[in-house]
Structures are given as C-alpha cells and as structure tokens.
Design an enzyme around this catalytic site. Structure first.
Site, PDB file in Angstrom:
ATOM      1  CG  HIS A 158      -4.900   2.837   3.511  1.00  0.00           C
ATOM      2  ND1 HIS A 158      -4.730   4.006   2.804  1.00  0.00           N
ATOM      3  CD2 HIS A 158      -4.636   3.139   4.810  1.00  0.00           C
ATOM      4  CE1 HIS A 158      -4.385   4.966   3.640  1.00  0.00           C
ATOM      5  NE2 HIS A 158      -4.309   4.478   4.853  1.00  0.00           N
ATOM      6  CG  HIS A 177      36.254  -1.642  16.541  1.00  0.00           C
ATOM      7  ND1 HIS A 177      34.907  -1.366  16.548  1.00  0.00           N
ATOM      8  CD2 HIS A 177      36.880  -0.484  16.891  1.00  0.00           C
ATOM      9  CE1 HIS A 177      34.717  -0.100  16.889  1.00  0.00           C
ATOM     10  NE2 HIS A 177      35.904   0.452  17.094  1.00  0.00           N
ATOM     11  NE  ARG A 188      -6.214   2.824  10.326  1.00  0.00           N
ATOM     12  CZ  ARG A 188      -5.379   3.256   9.386  1.00  0.00           C
ATOM     13  NH1 ARG A 188      -4.116   2.927   9.436  1.00  0.00           N
ATOM     14  NH2 ARG A 188      -5.814   3.985   8.369  1.00  0.00           N
ATOM     15  CG  HIS A 191       5.612   9.401   5.807  1.00  0.00           C
ATOM     16  ND1 HIS A 191       5.931   9.028   4.527  1.00  0.00           N
ATOM     17  CD2 HIS A 191       4.350   8.959   6.041  1.00  0.00           C
ATOM     18  CE1 HIS A 191       4.888   8.405   3.991  1.00  0.00           C
ATOM     19  NE2 HIS A 191       3.905   8.344   4.887  1.00  0.00           N
ATOM     20  CG  HIS A 195       1.717   5.580   8.615  1.00  0.00           C
ATOM     21  ND1 HIS A 195       1.664   4.489   7.778  1.00  0.00           N
ATOM     22  CD2 HIS A 195       2.070   6.630   7.827  1.00  0.00           C
ATOM     23  CE1 HIS A 195       1.964   4.865   6.545  1.00  0.00           C
ATOM     24  NE2 HIS A 195       2.218   6.166   6.536  1.00  0.00           N
ATOM     25  NE  ARG A 200      -1.385   2.625   2.798  1.00  0.00           N
ATOM     26  CZ  ARG A 200      -0.951   3.798   3.268  1.00  0.00           C
ATOM     27  NH1 ARG A 200      -0.787   4.841   2.467  1.00  0.00           N
ATOM     28  NH2 ARG A 200      -0.648   3.934   4.552  1.00  0.00           N
ATOM     29  CD  GLU A 201       3.365   5.402   2.829  1.00  0.00           C
ATOM     30  OE1 GLU A 201       2.436   5.615   3.614  1.00  0.00           O
ATOM     31  OE2 GLU A 201       3.825   6.296   2.077  1.00  0.00           O
ATOM     32  CB  THR A 212       0.830  12.510   6.911  1.00  0.00           C
ATOM     33  OG1 THR A 212      -0.180  11.806   7.638  1.00  0.00           O
ATOM     34  CG2 THR A 212       0.592  12.392   5.427  1.00  0.00           C
TER      35      THR A 212
HETATM   36  C1  LIG Z   1      -1.359   9.934   3.250  1.00  0.00           C
HETATM   37  C2  LIG Z   1      -1.749   8.777   2.354  1.00  0.00           C
HETATM   38  O1  LIG Z   1      -0.900   8.148   1.834  1.00  0.00           O
HETATM   39  S1  LIG Z   1      -3.395   8.470   2.144  1.00  0.00           S
HETATM   40  C3  LIG Z   1      -3.487   7.187   0.966  1.00  0.00           C
HETATM   41  C4  LIG Z   1      -3.210   7.684  -0.397  1.00  0.00           C
HETATM   42  N1  LIG Z   1      -3.656   6.674  -1.313  1.00  0.00           N
HETATM   43  C5  LIG Z   1      -4.206   6.944  -2.470  1.00  0.00           C
HETATM   44  O2  LIG Z   1      -4.357   8.097  -2.874  1.00  0.00           O
HETATM   45  C6  LIG Z   1      -4.655   5.741  -3.257  1.00  0.00           C
HETATM   46  C7  LIG Z   1      -4.567   5.981  -4.720  1.00  0.00           C
HETATM   47  N2  LIG Z   1      -5.481   7.049  -5.084  1.00  0.00           N
HETATM   48  C8  LIG Z   1      -6.326   6.996  -6.155  1.00  0.00           C
HETATM   49  O3  LIG Z   1      -6.315   6.058  -6.918  1.00  0.00           O
HETATM   50  C9  LIG Z   1      -7.242   8.153  -6.328  1.00  0.00           C
HETATM   51  O4  LIG Z   1      -6.703   9.304  -5.702  1.00  0.00           O
HETATM   52  C10 LIG Z   1      -8.660   7.843  -5.735  1.00  0.00           C
HETATM   53  C11 LIG Z   1      -9.306   6.720  -6.521  1.00  0.00           C
HETATM   54  C12 LIG Z   1      -8.581   7.461  -4.256  1.00  0.00           C
HETATM   55  C13 LIG Z   1      -9.530   9.094  -5.840  1.00  0.00           C
HETATM   56  O5  LIG Z   1      -9.414   9.568  -7.141  1.00  0.00           O
HETATM   57  P1  LIG Z   1     -10.274  10.807  -7.686  1.00  0.00           P
HETATM   58  O6  LIG Z   1     -11.705  10.589  -7.375  1.00  0.00           O
HETATM   59  O7  LIG Z   1      -9.897  10.996  -9.106  1.00  0.00           O
HETATM   60  O8  LIG Z   1      -9.843  12.066  -6.764  1.00  0.00           O
HETATM   61  P2  LIG Z   1      -8.449  12.758  -6.543  1.00  0.00           P
HETATM   62  O9  LIG Z   1      -7.407  11.741  -6.289  1.00  0.00           O
HETATM   63  O10 LIG Z   1      -8.150  13.741  -7.620  1.00  0.00           O
HETATM   64  O11 LIG Z   1      -8.742  13.588  -5.210  1.00  0.00           O
HETATM   65  C14 LIG Z   1      -9.003  12.963  -4.015  1.00  0.00           C
HETATM   66  C15 LIG Z   1     -10.492  13.098  -3.665  1.00  0.00           C
HETATM   67  O12 LIG Z   1     -10.728  12.426  -2.425  1.00  0.00           O
HETATM   68  C16 LIG Z   1     -11.111  13.395  -1.418  1.00  0.00           C
HETATM   69  N3  LIG Z   1     -10.410  12.948  -0.227  1.00  0.00           N
HETATM   70  C17 LIG Z   1      -9.090  13.034   0.013  1.00  0.00           C
HETATM   71  N4  LIG Z   1      -8.786  12.416   1.143  1.00  0.00           N
HETATM   72  C18 LIG Z   1      -9.948  11.915   1.607  1.00  0.00           C
HETATM   73  C19 LIG Z   1     -10.244  11.145   2.730  1.00  0.00           C
HETATM   74  N5  LIG Z   1      -9.272  10.751   3.544  1.00  0.00           N
HETATM   75  N6  LIG Z   1     -11.520  10.774   2.942  1.00  0.00           N
HETATM   76  C20 LIG Z   1     -12.495  11.141   2.077  1.00  0.00           C
HETATM   77  N7  LIG Z   1     -12.252  11.859   0.953  1.00  0.00           N
HETATM   78  C21 LIG Z   1     -10.982  12.237   0.750  1.00  0.00           C
HETATM   79  C22 LIG Z   1     -10.672  14.723  -1.970  1.00  0.00           C
HETATM   80  O13 LIG Z   1     -11.443  15.755  -1.477  1.00  0.00           O
HETATM   81  C23 LIG Z   1     -10.909  14.527  -3.453  1.00  0.00           C
HETATM   82  O14 LIG Z   1     -12.301  14.624  -3.670  1.00  0.00           O
HETATM   83  P3  LIG Z   1     -12.940  15.413  -4.950  1.00  0.00           P
HETATM   84  O15 LIG Z   1     -12.996  14.390  -6.041  1.00  0.00           O
HETATM   85  O16 LIG Z   1     -14.270  15.812  -4.460  1.00  0.00           O
HETATM   86  O17 LIG Z   1     -12.006  16.537  -5.264  1.00  0.00           O
HETATM   87  O1  LIG Z   2      -3.741   5.416   7.269  1.00  0.00           O
HETATM   88  C1  LIG Z   2      -2.824   5.843   7.964  1.00  0.00           C
HETATM   89  O2  LIG Z   2      -2.809   5.745   9.170  1.00  0.00           O
HETATM   90  C2  LIG Z   2      -1.633   6.456   7.312  1.00  0.00           C
HETATM   91  C3  LIG Z   2      -1.888   7.000   5.967  1.00  0.00           C
HETATM   92  C4  LIG Z   2      -0.602   7.497   5.395  1.00  0.00           C
HETATM   93  O3  LIG Z   2       0.033   6.840   4.595  1.00  0.00           O
HETATM   94  C5  LIG Z   2      -0.017   8.714   5.951  1.00  0.00           C
HETATM   95  O4  LIG Z   2      -0.732   9.472   6.621  1.00  0.00           O
HETATM   96  O5  LIG Z   2       1.157   8.971   5.666  1.00  0.00           O
HETATM   97 ZN   LIG Z   3       2.153   7.246   4.748  1.00  0.00          ZN
END
Ligand SMILES: CC(=O)SCCNC(=O)CCNC(=O)[C@H](O)C(C)(C)COP(=O)(O)OP(=O)(O)OC[C@H]1O[C@@H](n2cnc3c(N)ncnc32)[C@H](O)[C@@H]1OP(=O)(O)O
Ligand SMILES: O=C(O)CCC(=O)C(=O)O
Ligand SMILES: [Zn+2]
Length: 429
Positions: free
Chosen positions: A106, A324, A166, A229, A227, A46-47, A200
């Site tokens: 996640h 050493h 979670r 970074h 978690h 995932r990460e 983060t």
């Molecule tokens: C800190 C971290 O690492 S968190 C985990 C990160 N993981 C990922 O991003 C997984 C891979 N991501 C993706 O494939 C895409 O971003 C998706 C499918 C999740 C969403 O894609 P899209 O719908 O095209 O939106 P996009 O990525 O441009 O923007 C994120 C959207 O989620 C919303 N959003 C962001 N974080 C969250 C959250 N934690 N909970 C709910 N909504 C959220 C934003 O407001 C935005 O919404 P919008 O479409 O109304 O603008």
């Molecule tokens: O889901 C979590 O707790 C961590 C998400 C993440 O990757 C981060 O915040 O850096």
């Molecule tokens: Zn992270």
C-alpha cells in the site's frame, strides 16, 4: 468540468443468479449484488499495523500472513515498503513465502513509492491519495488536476511491470462526487484493476455507501474495493451495503484493528456474509481457523477478545433464559443464525440461574439419568431458583447437587423436603 448527469448508470446484469431469478422480492438492484461473490483484502499487516498497540516483528508478520493464507483470504495487504528499511525487507520476505493469497503493498500516489514497491516481489500495488478538500488542503496540498496526473503516471508505471494495480481515493465520502467519478472513470479507462472507495473517517452510513457504490458501478467496468472505518459502528453494515451495490472486494483486519478504533473486522464480516450465504462462505474460507487467528493477533497486540465478539466472544453461543433454552434444545435454529459447529465452536445452555426453566433442567436430569417425572423436575427447578436467588454464580456442580438431593428426597419418600436444601441455601447466604 463534467457534471453528475454525464455518469450514466449502466445496469450490470452479470450477477444474475438462480437465487435472484427465484426470489419474488428481487428487484433490479439484486442483480448487482455480490453478497455471494466477493473477495477479502486482509489488511491486518497494513491497516492493522496502524493500530495503537501494534508492533509486528518479522517473525510475527510471517505467522500472521501464514494464518491468513490458511484461512483463505484472497489478498494480504502489507505496509508500504517506504515506511522503513525493515518494512521493505518484511514485504520481500512475505512475498517469498509462496502463499496462495496474493500479496499487495500500500503506497502513496507517488513515483518514488511506486519504484520501491514494484521491486519487492508483490502481486499488486494499492495506491491511495486523499481527494476530500480536507486532505487536499491539509495533507498533501495537491489539486485534482495534479492528483489525476500523478495517478495516471503511477498506474501506467506499475502496469508496465505486469503487476496488479488499484487506485483509491482516501476520504471518499467527504469528497466531491464529480471529482470522484471523474478520476475513477479516468483510471478505469487506462486499465486499473480496481478502484477503491474509502470511508477513512468512518462517517458513512449504509445508505450513503449503497448510493455511491451503485453510482460508481455504472461508471467503471473494473473491480470495486471498499474500506470502512468503524468510528460510528457501521463498518460491517457498510461493507455489506457496498457488496449489495456491486462492490467486489472488502478490506478487513483481524479483530478490526487499525487507526483509531479500526475497520471492518474479519470475523464480523464472516458472520454477516455467512448469514446471507453459508454455503459460499463455508466453501471458501476455513472458518474453524478464525478463533486461532484472533487469539494470535490479540496476543501480539496485547488486547483481550471482547466478550461479545462476533462468533468467538465467550457468550456468542451461550443461551440462558428459560424460554430460549427450551426452544434451542428442541431446535437450535430457533435462536441461532450461525451454526457454532461450522466455526469450530460449541453451544452452551446455561441452567444454574434464576431465569432457568423446567425444560432446561429436564435436559440435565436426562443427562444425569435421574428418574424424575415432569412434575418433580418442575419442583426441583423451583429449588434451583431458590438457591439462585441467594447465590449469584451457580456452577453446574451446584445444579447437579440440588438434583441429586432432590432425587434422594424422593427415594426417602419426602419429595423436596430434605434438610440438605436448607443447608445448601444457608451456606450460599
Ligand atoms: C488513510 C491511511 O491509512 S493511508 C496509509 C497510511 N500509511 C502510512 O502513513 C504508512 C506509514 N507512513 C510512513 O512511514 C511515512 O509517513 C512515509 C514514509 C509514508 C512518509 O514519511 P515522510 O516523508 O517523513 O512524510 P510525512 O509522513 O511527515 O508526511 C506525509 C508526506 O506524504 C505526502 N502525502 C500524504 N498522502 C499522500 C498521498 N496519498 N500521495 C502522495 N503524497 C502524499 C504529504 O504531503 C507529505 O509530504 P511532504 O513530505 O511533502 O510534507
Ligand atoms: O487505500 C485505501 O483504500 C484505504 C486507505 C485507508 O486506510 C483509509 O483511507 O482509511
Ligand atoms: Zn483505513
């Protein structure tokens, strides 16, 4: 709005161990510590998939999942099934492998994501939403009231499917403490399995981590996942501080891969935890398998294992300086906190260089069965240093050659006087 004083810290005595009872330095805080009782949420899939060079096809994901399972990680966290059609299929395929590790996915804190996640066959769902003002304003645009409402909706829905849930606040360390504790307390009361604290952006120091997790430990009764970074190099130390403060779960990835420069590395966490409680770590995790997992992931993401990598870096168990080398040869614990053999690694004592000493050279003389007195070994050591001063890379063959020439010079009745020494040095120059 509640204020911080509402969140009374309750001591958790459940970790009272004989170790603590017998430790004269153990204070109240030692009873909270989970350094000898923690679980790993392994997030390479995932990460790690968020690492700049990562592209894992289905076959590779399965290989990595099986390797992590064989290593003994408690959980394997997978990319959101809403990321793409293939991500969803891969999640389903990994759930069907029947691994011992529990499988998590996640997702965002949104019912659309939750509905897809619960259909994949996962054992648990990790839900996250940013709570810092930065993310509330520039990422999702929602206030705390909305976040709390959607968290409750998603948690109750996932729980109703009999799946572990979670709830995590993204960017916890730049979030308002009262907002954080309020939402954690709310989700704890409705029966979330774990709350997550996430650094983060890698801004937290071990002391800040300790303070936040310690306070949280007094507010919620569920498990606490953390978690970290590694932007400022604190990811392992922060994980350790979190466990000391009562956290129960640590997120890792192989080689630490993730967004930017990544998170707490699995190998580095193993080194840290082994140093605290080797028996616990050895019994729970298949430590000799670590090197193979790292090689697998390094190959897939096209990076080299760093020379100074924890445990598996090429110099991790190499001893060089004479002082050493002498002590290590007498007793490895003098300069080793980790036993290489527990990780399927071997120790190496380097002899052929100008920092060598006669004790290290004597160990080689003994291996070669050369009948030299201590004085003669000391004299031969000076010859090695003489050659090392002109030859930067000396092999063991070079060392052996000098020792044999030295031995021959004794047999010839002229210790250390052989013209062959001059030839060796001239050739090296
Ligand atoms: C800190 C971290 O690492 S968190 C985990 C990160 N993981 C990922 O991003 C997984 C891979 N991501 C993706 O494939 C895409 O971003 C998706 C499918 C999740 C969403 O894609 P899209 O719908 O095209 O939106 P996009 O990525 O441009 O923007 C994120 C959207 O989620 C919303 N959003 C962001 N974080 C969250 C959250 N934690 N909970 C709910 N909504 C959220 C934003 O407001 C935005 O919404 P919008 O479409 O109304 O603008
Ligand atoms: O889901 C979590 O707790 C961590 C998400 C993440 O990757 C981060 O915040 O850096
Ligand atoms: Zn992270």
């Amino acid at each position: 709005m509640p204020d911080k004083s509402e969140f009374q810290v309750v001591e958790n005595q459940s970790n009272l161990t004989n170790k603590n009872v017998n430790n004269p330095y153990a204070g109240v805080d030692s009873f909270l510590s989970n350094v000898s009782n923690f679980q790993i949420i392994e997030s390479t899939l995932r990460e790690g998939e968020q690492f700049a060079n990562a592209f894992f096809d289905t076959e590779t994901k399965i290989k990595i999942a099986k390797a992590l399972d064989a290593f003994g990680v408690d959980y394997i966290e997978l990319t959101s099934p809403t990321a793409s059609e293939q991500s969803r299929k891969d999640c389903e395929a990994i759930c069907k492998l029947g691994l011992k590790s529990k499988i998590l996915t996640h997702i965002r804190c949104h019912m659309d994501d939750a509905r897809v996640a619960v259909e994949t066959g996962v054992d648990g769902v990790d839900v996250v939403i940013g709570t810092s003002s930065f993310l509330r304003e520039f990422s999702h645009g929602k206030d705390m009231a909305y976040i709390t409402k959607s968290a409750i909706e998603v948690i109750e829905f996932v729980k109703s499917k009999g799946i572990e849930i979670r709830f995590s606040s993204e960017d916890s360390f730049r979030s308002d403490i009262v907002d954080l504790l309020s939402i954690y307390r709310t989700v704890d009361r409705i029966g979330v399995n774990r709350v997550g604290v996430a650094d983060t952006v890698g801004c937290a120091s071990p002391r800040q981590v300790y303070d936040l997790v310690r306070t949280l430990r007094g507010v919620v009764s569920c498990d606490i996942e953390t978690h970290f970074h590694n932007d400022t190099g604190c990811a392992i130390a922060n994980a350790y501080a979190a466990l000391e403060a009562g956290a129960t779960h640590i997120d890792t990835s192989v080689l630490g891969i993730g967004e930017r420069n990544g998170i707490t590395p699995l190998g580095g966490l193993m080194a840290r935890m082994y140093a605290s409680d080797p028996e616990y770590v050895k019994a729970k995790y298949n430590l000799p398998a670590l090197r193979e997992i790292e090689n697998l992931v390094a190959k897939e993401v096209e990076v080299n294992i760093p020379f100074n990598n924890y445990i598996t870096g090429f110099s991790a168990f190499t001893h060089k300086a004479g002082i050493h080398a002498k002590a290590i040869l007498n007793n490895p614990t003098t300069y080793e906190i980790l036993k290489p053999e527990d990780f399927g690694m071997t120790r190496y004592v380097s002899i052929g260089h100008r920092l060598t000493g006669w004790n290290a050279v004597k160990s080689r003389v003994d291996q070669l069965n050369l009948p030299l007195s201590d004085e003669q070994v000391k004299d031969a050591t000076q010859k090695i240093k003489q050659l090392a001063d002109v030859k930067s890379q000396m092999s063991m063959d070079d060392v052996d050659n000098i020792l044999r020439v030295y031995h021959a010079s004794i047999e010839a009745g002229e210790p250390g006087q052989s013209p062959e020494f001059n030839t060796l040095i001239e050739r090296a120059q």
